[in-house]
Design an enzyme around this catalytic site. Sequence first.
Site, PDB file in Angstrom:
ATOM      1  N   CYS A  68      13.983  -2.250  53.294  1.00 57.76           N
ATOM      2  CA  CYS A  68      15.276  -1.704  52.879  1.00 57.76           C
ATOM      3  C   CYS A  68      15.000  -0.375  52.194  1.00 57.76           C
ATOM      4  CB  CYS A  68      15.967  -2.668  51.915  1.00 57.76           C
ATOM      5  SG  CYS A  68      17.471  -2.028  51.146  1.00 57.76           S
TER       6      CYS A  68
ATOM      7  N   CYS B 126      18.001   3.925  57.389  1.00 55.83           N
ATOM      8  CA  CYS B 126      18.393   2.608  56.889  1.00 55.83           C
ATOM      9  C   CYS B 126      17.973   1.610  57.959  1.00 55.83           C
ATOM     10  CB  CYS B 126      19.897   2.530  56.646  1.00 55.83           C
ATOM     11  SG  CYS B 126      20.520   0.873  56.254  1.00 55.83           S
TER      12      CYS B 126
END
Length: 266
Positions: free
Chosen positions: A70, A182
Amino acid sequence: MRIGFFDSGIGGISILNEVMKYFPREDFLYYADTLNVPYGTKTKEEVNQHVKAAVENILKEDVKALIIACNTATSISINELRSAYDIPIIGMEPAAKPAIKLSNLMQKKVLVFATDLTLKEVKYRDLIAKIDKHSIVDSLPLPELVEFCEELNFNWNTLNTYFKTKLQDFDLSTYCTVVLGCTHFPYYKPILKELLPSHIQLVDGSKGTIKRLSILLKDNNLLNENGTNDILFKCSDQSNAYIEKMKDALSALENELNKPKRKHLK
């Protein structure tokens, strides 16, 4: 022992999918913080608390290395995590460096897609300031794309409209690379390849993550020769429904179920 993966939701499964191909004799744990997804719209303090709590739960399992799959969690918590634990911990950040190298050769610019929080974080700004010597990097927050991904929304008419709206103010002829900053975003590579001009290359952090993981496993004598690519899925709300969603997300990546039809993009 397993290689652990952590993300707020299903985004990091895009990295797990690539790592599984490279390490077919390893076993894995994937943990999603479903109680607190998404991270990109929360404060730095909130995210840091959530990440630390999740990692504590992960390390109750037999985990030999951990990938923080992440970008937002990495930018906020990675240094603190490495100080607190003695296992190899790999973070992810937008793959701006290889994108800049390529774009400099082509004399074009770089466009970074990421969450709002990643783009605002000091770690990201410092990275760009260090490597973007010719001011060729632009950024575009796409928080809605995280929500689409969490809903397993692969409706190409919807996504076609969404991307065209977000990109309407950019002269794409001036860019050479788009960074998927992302881990939720690689799910949408197929439609981006259809929508973006053919000269634009998509770059994400999976190759760098695999390279770093390989080095750390070898250096620490942690490579497994007896695993079967088994995956243990867990989530913070202990939801069986979300665990099934994670399995569906991995299947979508493995089978390219989200590959768009050209007729949807006209």
